[in-house]
Design an enzyme around this catalytic site. Sequence first.
Site, PDB file in Angstrom:
ATOM      1  N   HIS A   5       0.850  -1.181   0.000  1.00 10.59           N
ATOM      2  CA  HIS A   5       0.000   0.000   0.000  1.00 10.59           C
ATOM      3  C   HIS A   5       0.888   1.233   0.000  1.00 10.59           C
ATOM      4  O   HIS A   5       2.091   1.147   0.228  1.00 10.59           O
ATOM      5  CB  HIS A   5      -0.940   0.007   1.216  1.00 10.59           C
ATOM      6  CG  HIS A   5      -0.233   0.150   2.526  1.00 10.59           C
ATOM      7  ND1 HIS A   5       0.421  -0.883   3.134  1.00 10.59           N
ATOM      8  CD2 HIS A   5      -0.074   1.231   3.333  1.00 10.59           C
ATOM      9  CE1 HIS A   5       0.960  -0.464   4.264  1.00 10.59           C
ATOM     10  NE2 HIS A   5       0.674   0.814   4.411  1.00 10.59           N
ATOM     11  N   GLN A   7       1.012   5.635   0.995  1.00 13.89           N
ATOM     12  CA  GLN A   7       0.394   6.755   1.693  1.00 13.89           C
ATOM     13  C   GLN A   7       1.036   8.029   1.167  1.00 13.89           C
ATOM     14  O   GLN A   7       2.256   8.124   1.109  1.00 13.89           O
ATOM     15  CB  GLN A   7       0.632   6.669   3.204  1.00 13.89           C
ATOM     16  CG  GLN A   7       0.019   5.458   3.847  1.00 13.89           C
ATOM     17  CD  GLN A   7       0.455   5.298   5.300  1.00 13.89           C
ATOM     18  OE1 GLN A   7       1.588   5.550   5.648  1.00 13.89           O
ATOM     19  NE2 GLN A   7      -0.473   4.860   6.129  1.00 13.89           N
ATOM     20  N   CYS A  35      27.027  21.088  -0.122  1.00 13.36           N
ATOM     21  CA  CYS A  35      25.894  20.228   0.225  1.00 13.36           C
ATOM     22  C   CYS A  35      26.432  18.895   0.742  1.00 13.36           C
ATOM     23  O   CYS A  35      27.295  18.285   0.110  1.00 13.36           O
ATOM     24  CB  CYS A  35      25.023  20.006  -1.007  1.00 13.36           C
ATOM     25  SG  CYS A  35      23.845  18.653  -0.852  1.00 13.36           S
ATOM     26  N   HIS A  74      22.680  18.292  -7.907  1.00  8.48           N
ATOM     27  CA  HIS A  74      22.089  18.910  -6.728  1.00  8.48           C
ATOM     28  C   HIS A  74      20.713  19.476  -7.078  1.00  8.48           C
ATOM     29  O   HIS A  74      20.578  20.331  -7.945  1.00  8.48           O
ATOM     30  CB  HIS A  74      22.985  20.026  -6.199  1.00  8.48           C
ATOM     31  CG  HIS A  74      22.423  20.681  -4.985  1.00  8.48           C
ATOM     32  ND1 HIS A  74      22.590  20.153  -3.734  1.00  8.48           N
ATOM     33  CD2 HIS A  74      21.642  21.773  -4.838  1.00  8.48           C
ATOM     34  CE1 HIS A  74      21.955  20.918  -2.859  1.00  8.48           C
ATOM     35  NE2 HIS A  74      21.366  21.907  -3.507  1.00  8.48           N
TER      36      HIS A  74
END
Length: 171
Positions: A5, A7, A35, A74
Amino acid sequence: MAHSHSQIMGLTLVPPLVSSRLDSMKKFYDMTGKCSLCEVQSEDILVCDTVHFFAIVPFAASYPFEVWIVPRDHTAHFHEIDHEKAVDLGGLLKLVLQKLSKQLNDPPYNLIIQTAPFDLSTSCTPYTHWFLQILPHLNVIGGFEIGTGCFINPVFPEDAAKVLREVDCSK
């Protein structure tokens, strides 16, 4: 749940775990000017890679055999992915899931898209980088983890990455 399932939820707030991750990324950026996910270079934690993505077992993973699929370029938002990169991501995701299934006896897992909040200021995009997080369910979360939010992972990331790298999915 005993069946597949999905969500999808929209929240009016940024969840604490997401805020914490963004804060950590900002601290790294403030210290280095880079980063943190763009700087992941260790071959020891690399599972596999493609032209546009790499799959790693992250340092300080919360779960055994946790895998992150990270874009090489990025970018802060998952929804900005183009068709070519989506196809590449799909191929790598399939391979990683096959490796996890074959090595770990087809465990249930969660797949989470860790992307920047939509209303994130453009000043935050230099340190915000989206990724897919795959969390195999291999152990039971105990009272310590529930009570503290600190997770005990008995598998070193280098060992998990090596095991997954060596899984042959060509058959």
